[in-house]
Scaffold this motif. Structure first.
Motif, mmCIF file in Angstrom:
data_model
loop_
_atom_site.group_PDB
_atom_site.id
_atom_site.type_symbol
_atom_site.label_atom_id
_atom_site.label_comp_id
_atom_site.label_asym_id
_atom_site.label_seq_id
_atom_site.Cartn_x
_atom_site.Cartn_y
_atom_site.Cartn_z
ATOM 1 N N ARG A 68 0.903 -1.178 -0.092
ATOM 2 C CA ARG A 68 -0.139 0.097 -0.019
ATOM 3 C C ARG A 68 0.783 1.323 0.034
ATOM 4 N NH1 ARG A 68 -4.139 2.332 -1.824
ATOM 5 N NH2 ARG A 68 -5.359 3.325 -0.387
ATOM 6 N N GLU A 69 2.034 1.241 0.869
ATOM 7 C CA GLU A 69 2.917 2.518 0.929
ATOM 8 C C GLU A 69 3.560 2.650 -0.521
ATOM 9 O OE1 GLU A 69 7.145 3.199 2.827
ATOM 10 O OE2 GLU A 69 5.629 2.425 4.068
ATOM 11 N N ARG A 70 3.912 1.651 -1.304
ATOM 12 C CA ARG A 70 4.437 1.915 -2.673
ATOM 13 C C ARG A 70 3.383 2.029 -3.668
ATOM 14 N NH1 ARG A 70 8.934 -3.250 -2.958
ATOM 15 N NH2 ARG A 70 9.668 -2.777 -0.786
ATOM 16 N N GLN A 71 2.094 1.553 -3.420
ATOM 17 C CA GLN A 71 1.126 1.961 -4.330
ATOM 18 C C GLN A 71 0.877 3.376 -4.329
ATOM 19 O OE1 GLN A 71 -2.774 0.652 -3.271
ATOM 20 N NE2 GLN A 71 -3.659 1.325 -5.366
ATOM 21 N N LEU A 72 0.765 3.770 -3.126
ATOM 22 C CA LEU A 72 0.387 5.374 -2.881
ATOM 23 C C LEU A 72 1.417 6.087 -3.269
ATOM 24 C CD1 LEU A 72 -1.376 5.169 0.550
ATOM 25 C CD2 LEU A 72 -2.387 5.463 -1.698
ATOM 26 N N ALA A 73 2.958 5.803 -3.188
ATOM 27 C CA ALA A 73 3.979 6.652 -3.824
ATOM 28 C C ALA A 73 3.870 6.630 -5.324
ATOM 29 C CB ALA A 73 5.186 6.081 -3.236
ATOM 30 N N ASP A 74 3.207 5.740 -5.952
ATOM 31 C CA ASP A 74 3.349 5.872 -7.651
ATOM 32 C C ASP A 74 1.992 6.405 -8.101
ATOM 33 O OD1 ASP A 74 2.841 4.900 -10.229
ATOM 34 O OD2 ASP A 74 4.172 3.176 -10.037
ATOM 35 N N ALA A 75 1.896 7.666 -8.655
ATOM 36 C CA ALA A 75 0.803 8.200 -9.152
ATOM 37 C C ALA A 75 -0.031 7.744 -10.001
ATOM 38 C CB ALA A 75 1.319 9.768 -9.716
ATOM 39 N N SER A 76 0.639 6.809 -10.760
ATOM 40 C CA SER A 76 -0.151 6.099 -11.979
ATOM 41 C C SER A 76 -1.118 4.954 -11.457
ATOM 42 C CB SER A 76 0.770 5.482 -12.956
ATOM 43 O OG SER A 76 1.594 4.410 -12.456
ATOM 44 N N ILE A 77 -0.706 4.345 -10.071
ATOM 45 C CA ILE A 77 -1.710 3.592 -9.733
ATOM 46 C C ILE A 77 -2.293 3.620 -8.066
ATOM 47 C CG2 ILE A 77 -0.587 1.596 -10.812
ATOM 48 C CD1 ILE A 77 1.008 1.134 -8.204
ATOM 49 N N ALA A 78 -1.758 4.906 -7.659
ATOM 50 C CA ALA A 78 -2.504 5.356 -6.241
ATOM 51 C C ALA A 78 -4.096 5.430 -6.015
ATOM 52 C CB ALA A 78 -1.648 6.730 -6.034
ATOM 53 N N SER A 79 -4.611 5.600 -6.983
ATOM 54 C CA SER A 79 -6.136 5.686 -7.245
ATOM 55 C C SER A 79 -6.891 4.455 -7.200
ATOM 56 C CB SER A 79 -6.640 6.870 -8.056
ATOM 57 O OG SER A 79 -6.476 6.127 -9.451
ATOM 58 N N LEU A 80 -6.112 3.336 -7.538
ATOM 59 C CA LEU A 80 -6.818 2.111 -7.713
ATOM 60 C C LEU A 80 -7.534 1.814 -6.114
ATOM 61 C CD1 LEU A 80 -4.407 0.327 -9.922
ATOM 62 C CD2 LEU A 80 -6.565 1.308 -10.602
ATOM 63 N N VAL A 95 -7.296 0.073 9.338
ATOM 64 C CA VAL A 95 -7.850 0.061 7.966
ATOM 65 C C VAL A 95 -7.758 1.838 7.577
ATOM 66 C CG1 VAL A 95 -10.004 -0.220 6.765
ATOM 67 C CG2 VAL A 95 -9.399 -1.993 7.992
ATOM 68 N N ALA A 96 -8.086 2.542 8.363
ATOM 69 C CA ALA A 96 -8.204 4.091 8.188
ATOM 70 C C ALA A 96 -6.687 4.525 7.645
ATOM 71 C CB ALA A 96 -8.539 4.764 9.352
ATOM 72 N N ALA A 97 -5.885 3.947 8.663
ATOM 73 C CA ALA A 97 -4.214 4.344 8.330
ATOM 74 C C ALA A 97 -3.790 3.929 6.989
ATOM 75 C CB ALA A 97 -3.426 3.928 9.580
ATOM 76 N N LEU A 98 -4.356 2.871 6.519
ATOM 77 C CA LEU A 98 -3.865 2.189 5.193
ATOM 78 C C LEU A 98 -4.539 2.954 4.242
ATOM 79 C CD1 LEU A 98 -3.951 -1.339 5.810
ATOM 80 C CD2 LEU A 98 -1.956 -0.221 5.092
ATOM 81 N N GLY A 99 -5.891 3.864 4.460
ATOM 82 C CA GLY A 99 -6.530 4.537 3.521
ATOM 83 C C GLY A 99 -7.005 3.551 2.473
ATOM 84 N N VAL A 100 -7.672 2.637 2.775
ATOM 85 C CA VAL A 100 -8.286 1.405 1.897
ATOM 86 C C VAL A 100 -9.571 1.779 1.835
ATOM 87 C CG1 VAL A 100 -6.267 -0.302 1.963
ATOM 88 C CG2 VAL A 100 -8.131 -0.313 3.541
ATOM 89 N N ALA A 101 -10.131 1.006 0.854
ATOM 90 C CA ALA A 101 -11.560 1.387 0.510
ATOM 91 C C ALA A 101 -12.448 0.385 1.464
ATOM 92 C CB ALA A 101 -12.051 1.004 -0.971
ATOM 93 N N GLY A 102 -11.991 -0.875 1.966
ATOM 94 C CA GLY A 102 -12.695 -1.523 2.644
ATOM 95 C C GLY A 102 -11.903 -2.609 3.442
ATOM 96 N N TYR A 103 -12.365 -3.555 4.057
ATOM 97 C CA TYR A 103 -12.030 -4.650 4.883
ATOM 98 C C TYR A 103 -12.938 -5.885 4.903
ATOM 99 C CZ TYR A 103 -10.448 -7.255 8.934
ATOM 100 O OH TYR A 103 -9.949 -8.543 9.744
ATOM 101 N N LEU A 104 -12.438 -6.925 4.491
ATOM 102 C CA LEU A 104 -13.068 -8.366 4.648
ATOM 103 C C LEU A 104 -12.287 -8.965 5.411
ATOM 104 C CD1 LEU A 104 -14.250 -8.663 0.777
ATOM 105 C CD2 LEU A 104 -15.637 -8.105 2.730
#
Length: 131
Positions: A68-80, A95-104
């Motif tokens: 997640r840290e690497r994803q957010l650092a890459d603008a081309s994939i950060a919004s997925l 979950v909030a700290a990860l900035g993810v859309a949800g949790y299962l």
């Protein structure tokens, strides 16, 4: 490689990946499988653009947190959008700290899984019929 109905599942457990693939493909989704965070990042950097990423947190190569840290650092994939899928007790704060859309929580309830995926998949709009 952008598909409106694609889902990426990221987990180091091959049985879980196979289960996600079987269930989601039966529902008509295209499923990309990654056996860890490193493989998922490579697929994304090569152009994969899933509608949603189902992400395990505990993986040996690159953990879900590191992914997640690497994803957010890459603008081309950060919004997925990412939905964490974990057997670990993950708090709402985590979950909030990860900035993810949800949790299962594992084991994943199939109805919850399908309902969650459906929220992120962009169905094509029907084109009006012209006579």
């Amino acid at each position: 490689m952008t598909l409106w109905n694609s889902v990426m599942a990221v987990d180091d457990d091959p049985d879980i990946l196979l289960a996600f693939k079987d269930v989601l493909e039966l529902e008509g989704y295209t499923v990309l499988l990654a056996r860890g965070g490193r493989e998922a990042l490579e697929l994304l950097r090569r152009g994969a653009r899933p509608a949603v990423i189902l992400l395990d947190l505990m993986m040996p190569d690159i953990s879900g947190w590191d992914f997640r840290e690497r994803q957010l650092a890459d603008a081309s994939i950060a919004s997925l959008p990412v939905v964490v899928v974990s057997g670990q007790g993950v708090s709402a704060r985590d979950v909030a700290a990860l900035g993810v859309a949800g949790y299962l929580k594992k084991p994943v309830d199939l109805e919850q899984l399908l309902g969650t995926v459906e929220r992120y998949v962009r169905r094509p709009q029907p084109q009006p019929q012209h006579a």
